[in-house]
Design a protein around this motif. Structure first.
Motif, PDB file in Angstrom:
ATOM      1  N   GLN A  48       4.790  11.055   0.497  1.00 31.62           N
ATOM      2  CA  GLN A  48       4.411   9.652   0.258  1.00 31.62           C
ATOM      3  C   GLN A  48       3.371   9.590  -0.843  1.00 31.62           C
ATOM      4  OE1 GLN A  48       3.096   8.593   4.239  1.00 31.62           O
ATOM      5  NE2 GLN A  48       4.768   7.116   4.415  1.00 31.62           N
ATOM      6  N   ILE A 122      -1.140   5.242   0.478  1.00 34.73           N
ATOM      7  CA  ILE A 122       0.000   6.025  -0.018  1.00 34.73           C
ATOM      8  C   ILE A 122       1.322   5.632   0.636  1.00 34.73           C
ATOM      9  CG2 ILE A 122      -1.367   8.018  -0.742  1.00 34.73           C
ATOM     10  CD1 ILE A 122      -0.382   9.363   1.881  1.00 34.73           C
ATOM     11  N   GLY A 123       1.259   4.806   1.668  1.00 32.30           N
ATOM     12  CA  GLY A 123       2.514   4.397   2.303  1.00 32.30           C
ATOM     13  C   GLY A 123       2.304   3.216   3.217  1.00 32.30           C
ATOM     14  N   LYS A 124       3.401   2.522   3.473  1.00 36.76           N
ATOM     15  CA  LYS A 124       3.338   1.374   4.382  1.00 36.76           C
ATOM     16  C   LYS A 124       4.243   1.609   5.577  1.00 36.76           C
ATOM     17  CE  LYS A 124       1.827  -2.113   1.197  1.00 36.76           C
ATOM     18  NZ  LYS A 124       1.998  -3.467   0.697  1.00 36.76           N
ATOM     19  N   ASP A 125       4.168   0.692   6.530  1.00 37.20           N
ATOM     20  CA  ASP A 125       4.979   0.827   7.741  1.00 37.20           C
ATOM     21  C   ASP A 125       6.469   0.772   7.374  1.00 37.20           C
ATOM     22  OD1 ASP A 125       4.146   0.187  10.956  1.00 37.20           O
ATOM     23  OD2 ASP A 125       6.246   0.153  10.404  1.00 37.20           O
ATOM     24  N   PRO A 126       7.278   1.676   7.956  1.00 37.09           N
ATOM     25  CA  PRO A 126       8.705   1.652   7.616  1.00 37.09           C
ATOM     26  C   PRO A 126       9.402   0.374   8.067  1.00 37.09           C
ATOM     27  CG  PRO A 126       8.270   3.249   9.352  1.00 37.09           C
ATOM     28  CD  PRO A 126       6.941   2.778   8.865  1.00 37.09           C
TER      29      PRO A 126
ATOM     30  N   GLN B  17      11.463   4.732   2.047  1.00 36.12           N
ATOM     31  CA  GLN B  17      11.203   3.524   2.844  1.00 36.12           C
ATOM     32  C   GLN B  17       9.730   3.112   2.805  1.00 36.12           C
ATOM     33  OE1 GLN B  17      13.658   2.215   5.243  1.00 36.12           O
ATOM     34  NE2 GLN B  17      12.263   0.525   5.647  1.00 36.12           N
ATOM     35  N   THR B  18       8.834   4.081   3.016  1.00 37.37           N
ATOM     36  CA  THR B  18       7.408   3.733   3.186  1.00 37.37           C
ATOM     37  C   THR B  18       6.636   3.668   1.875  1.00 37.37           C
ATOM     38  OG1 THR B  18       6.935   6.066   3.586  1.00 37.37           O
ATOM     39  CG2 THR B  18       7.251   4.683   5.516  1.00 37.37           C
ATOM     40  N   ALA B  19       6.997   4.502   0.912  1.00 33.31           N
ATOM     41  CA  ALA B  19       6.204   4.543  -0.326  1.00 33.31           C
ATOM     42  C   ALA B  19       6.827   3.733  -1.462  1.00 33.31           C
ATOM     43  CB  ALA B  19       6.019   5.991  -0.778  1.00 33.31           C
ATOM     44  N   LEU B  20       8.089   3.376  -1.343  1.00 34.46           N
ATOM     45  CA  LEU B  20       8.726   2.608  -2.423  1.00 34.46           C
ATOM     46  C   LEU B  20       9.253   1.251  -1.933  1.00 34.46           C
ATOM     47  CD1 LEU B  20      10.715   5.528  -4.090  1.00 34.46           C
ATOM     48  CD2 LEU B  20       8.565   4.570  -4.848  1.00 34.46           C
ATOM     49  N   ALA B  22       8.955  -0.425   0.949  1.00 34.58           N
ATOM     50  CA  ALA B  22       7.998  -1.306   1.637  1.00 34.58           C
ATOM     51  C   ALA B  22       6.951  -1.861   0.675  1.00 34.58           C
ATOM     52  CB  ALA B  22       7.317  -0.545   2.776  1.00 34.58           C
ATOM     53  N   VAL B  23       6.742  -1.177  -0.449  1.00 39.31           N
ATOM     54  CA  VAL B  23       5.735  -1.630  -1.417  1.00 39.31           C
ATOM     55  C   VAL B  23       6.294  -2.778  -2.257  1.00 39.31           C
ATOM     56  CG1 VAL B  23       4.354  -0.928  -3.419  1.00 39.31           C
ATOM     57  CG2 VAL B  23       4.623   0.615  -1.474  1.00 39.31           C
ATOM     58  N   PHE B  24       7.554  -2.665  -2.657  1.00 38.71           N
ATOM     59  CA  PHE B  24       8.121  -3.659  -3.571  1.00 38.71           C
ATOM     60  C   PHE B  24       8.917  -4.758  -2.859  1.00 38.71           C
ATOM     61  CE2 PHE B  24       7.722   0.203  -6.201  1.00 38.71           C
ATOM     62  CZ  PHE B  24       6.869  -0.318  -7.159  1.00 38.71           C
ATOM     63  N   ASP B  26       9.771  -7.152   0.571  1.00 38.78           N
ATOM     64  CA  ASP B  26       9.074  -7.708   1.723  1.00 38.78           C
ATOM     65  C   ASP B  26       9.779  -7.414   3.050  1.00 38.78           C
ATOM     66  OD1 ASP B  26       7.166  -9.119   3.025  1.00 38.78           O
ATOM     67  OD2 ASP B  26       8.198 -11.033   2.826  1.00 38.78           O
TER      68      ASP B  26
END
Lengths: 278, 175
Positions: A48, A122-126, B17-20, B22-24, B26
């Motif tokens: 991540q 560095i990461g968000k919730d899946p 999923q989490t670093a790309l 979910a960032v761009f 919604d």
């Protein structure tokens, strides 16, 4: 010996039972991990980190070299804002001086002594159904579960899970989150809870208290997690019903959770200190 | 080798999923769903079952949701698809958008049910339905592509392994 069908049925029952046990156990204590959560963070977080670093690199290039169309207009607007801010800074300096003097008189401890650790997101919730993020600092940097996470704009959330070099932060807009808070203007108390959208509710605020749209809500420090006086959000909607002792207050957080890149973790928080000393 | 392929694909999808995504985006859907559908439809029972359970634990540990929720969702999906798989023509391309969007709907329903039971003050609003719809649309649009990418990756890996084994056989045990 058991038949193949019986083995399958027993297997299905065992798998379902284990999952239901985990589900009910962690739902009762959302901030208390069941135990197996730790293994995935150190495995996934380095990747991540690499992915978000690459994204950040390309985003910076885009912003600094290609996206310059409205820079001139933005410059004018910012110059005006800067002038206004300078005036306000002078006023604040005066207030700070008088505040220091009064604090000295009342023997209050200055809260700026709190130790903070800067971290990158560095990461968000899946899943978009839950609101959390992963930061690139962990137990090795002195962080621990339950520590508050903030940015200059306001409260972000608290650490719920941690590994050596990474930590998971539950955001205040998650529905499992709750922050003891008060309205800055009237000192009306309540609890800020996350909502389905990117907003919060200010719950358990008594109907008799005066709360208006535009009021700032700050942390009360009484939950033992967030230090007193941190900005949380602005009141955007107030509904008072004829029946019932509480009013419904909607809140828009000051933090823009979609654009979070860096955060601070308060390592040496001393929540509610002022109240105790008062 | 399949174990490493599963781990690699699972981690890769989790990072995307989490670093790309979910960032761009919604309301992006769970990218693990196409992989799970692929495992159930195209891989042997034991391999797919163990992978589905492992992926459930992986996503549970990355998400702020209650532990076991994703695992239970994936496992229930596994049971349903094992049953309905007998009647599905998995060679038909057109069926995948439907399967993956229904899987996204199934996952969203599980999450909403768990929130209704365990989260105080949670109510099903218009936003809930909008989020569900967005996830289903994303799943129908992107899900089949992800599934075919995984399938192509597995085929390439199998080809490469086959060639390697053949080469070893020809050289009498030394590469």
């Amino acid at each position: 010996m058991l038949s193949r069908k019986a083995v399958i049925i027993i297997g299905v029952i065992i798998i379902v039972a284990v999952h239901v046990f985990l589900l009910s156990n962690s739902s009762k204590r959302p901030l208390d991990p069941v135990g197996f959560e730790h293994w995935a963070l150190p495995v996934v977080a380095p990747f991540q980190n690499a992915a978000s670093s690459s994204v950040r690199f390309f985003r910076r290039i885009w912003r600094h070299y290609f996206f310059l169309v409205s820079v001139s207009q933005a410059n004018e607007r910012l110059t005006k804002s800067l002038n206004a801010a300078l005036e306000r800074t002078h006023a604040c300096i005066e207030i700070e001086r008088s505040n220091k003097r009064l604090r000295g008189l009342l023997q209050f401890r200055d809260r700026t002594e709190e130790k903070m650790v800067a971290a990158e997101v560095i990461g968000k919730d899946p899943s978009p159904w839950f609101k959390s993020l992963v930061i690139d600092k962990g137990a090795a940097d002195g962080l621990d579960r339950g520590l508050p996470v903030i940015i200059p704009a306001g409260v972000v959330g608290l650490i719920t899970d941690i590994s050596g070099g990474y930590a998971k932060v539950l955001l205040i807009i998650d529905q499992n989150s709750a922050v003891d808070a008060l309205v800055q203007r009237t000192r009306a108390r309540g609890v800020v809870k996350g909502r389905a959208s990117r907003r919060c509710n200010f719950e358990y605020a008594l109907s008799k208290h005066d709360i208006k749209e535009g009021d700032a809500v700050i942390s009360s420090g009484l939950d033992g997690v967030f230090p007193k006086g941190l900005r949380i959000g602005e009141v955007t909607e107030v509904t008072k019903r004829q029946a019932g002792i509480f009013q419904e207050v909607a809140l828009t957080p000051y933090v823009d959770f979609e654009r979070l890149e860096e955060v601070f973790v308060i390592v040496g928080a001393d929540a509610g200190l002022s109240d105790e000393e008062e | 080798m399949n174990f490493f392929f599963c781990v690699f694909t699972g981690v890769l999808l989790a990072v995307i999923q989490t670093a790309l995504a979910a960032v761009f985006l919604d309301a992006f859907f769970d990218l693990m769903l196409p992989f799970i559908v692929y495992l159930i439809l195209f891989r042997p029972t034991l391999e797919s079952l163990s992978a589905v359970i492992g992926l459930g634990f992986l996503m549970d540990s990355l998400s702020a949701g209650p532990a076991g929720l994703m695992g239970l969702t994936y496992f229930s999906l596994y049971l349903i698809m094992m049953w309905t798989g007998k009647y599905l023509d998995t060679e038909t391309f057109i069926v995948f958008p439907l399967i993956i969007s229904l899987a996204a709907l199934w996952e969203a329903l599980w999450i909403v049910c768990v929130k209704l039971v365990f989260v105080s003050g949670f109510d099903v609003s218009a936003e809930t339905f909008i989020l569900m719809m967005k996830q289903m649309i994303w799943a129908a649009a992107v899900g089949p592509l992800a599934l075919f990418a995984v399938k192509a990756g597995q085929t390439k890996l199998n080809d490469w392994r086959g060639n390697l084994l053949a080469e070893v056989g020809e050289n009498g045990g030394s590469v």
